[in-house]
Design a protein around this motif. Sequence first.
Motif, mmCIF file in Angstrom:
data_model
loop_
_atom_site.group_PDB
_atom_site.id
_atom_site.type_symbol
_atom_site.label_atom_id
_atom_site.label_comp_id
_atom_site.label_asym_id
_atom_site.label_seq_id
_atom_site.Cartn_x
_atom_site.Cartn_y
_atom_site.Cartn_z
ATOM 1 N N THR A 78 0.832 -1.204 0.000
ATOM 2 C CA THR A 78 0.000 0.000 0.000
ATOM 3 C C THR A 78 0.866 1.253 0.000
ATOM 4 O O THR A 78 0.574 2.237 -0.692
ATOM 5 N N ARG A 82 1.076 4.247 -2.842
ATOM 6 C CA ARG A 82 0.828 5.639 -2.441
ATOM 7 C C ARG A 82 2.016 6.530 -2.789
ATOM 8 O O ARG A 82 1.846 7.640 -3.313
ATOM 9 N N THR A 88 -4.464 5.314 -3.610
ATOM 10 C CA THR A 88 -4.953 4.702 -2.376
ATOM 11 C C THR A 88 -6.338 4.131 -2.649
ATOM 12 O O THR A 88 -7.010 4.519 -3.606
ATOM 13 N N GLY A 89 -6.761 3.201 -1.800
ATOM 14 C CA GLY A 89 -8.113 2.674 -1.905
ATOM 15 C C GLY A 89 -8.387 1.881 -3.157
ATOM 16 O O GLY A 89 -9.502 1.921 -3.687
ATOM 17 N N ALA A 250 -11.774 -2.931 -1.601
ATOM 18 C CA ALA A 250 -10.548 -2.152 -1.770
ATOM 19 C C ALA A 250 -9.784 -2.177 -0.464
ATOM 20 O O ALA A 250 -10.292 -2.599 0.573
#
Length: 251
Positions: A78, A82, A88-89, A250
Amino acid sequence: MSKKPRESAAEGESEFLASYDPSKYERFSVAVDVVLVAAFEGDLSTLLVPRDEHPFKGQHALPGGFLRKDETLEEAATRVLRSKANLTGVFLEQLYTFGEPGRDPRTRVISVAYYALVDEARFRAAGERAVRTGRIRVPWEGETGGPVKVVDEKGRALPLAFDHADIVGMAVKRLRGKLDYAPVGFQLLGETFTLLELQRVHETVLGRPVNKDSFRRRMLASGQLEATGRAQSGVDHRPAELYRFARRSAV
């Protein structure tokens, strides 16, 4: 004669850990690499990072990084998305562990690969950062698997560092294998879409055409689609009905 006090399990473990010497064992590094995949204009595309340092200077690599001591593997993946793609997500799933000795000439590195799926708009926005986008060329059919090529907008091969051609190939194989039983195709579309757009995503992932009528019947009967009650706008043909995916996941 007095008996020696019985040692508790906690005390025994504390003494063991205090005397434990990790230098007795070989050390190696753990990294994460992420295959970011989008499907549009009839191609699967991915994000690459040009390497300006050795090893493999002048080649391209998947977004990746070494695992930090205080983070999980998923947190590391993650973080990579980013920091290197400003994403993100998004849908993110662990793919495979690559640990062939010699895969990294610097030292022994075990790479835990992930794949992430995004729609065209988010992919293009990510590609505007200091990274390179490429289109995936798959030289095998079905779920055979194997390395793939990534080319630029003019069809020129972009040399991939390390074993990243194998990692991208594994991501394509996983996508093709999951397409019929898991809703991964929806992750490659925007919030709303037409049945034709969904069909084109499936064809792009599979690398072959699908029967239009049977595909639509199967999708409508799957329970995964939810009609929005709206239709396309701004098109020069009969507007098609818009759908959304009933369940999205997600991280």
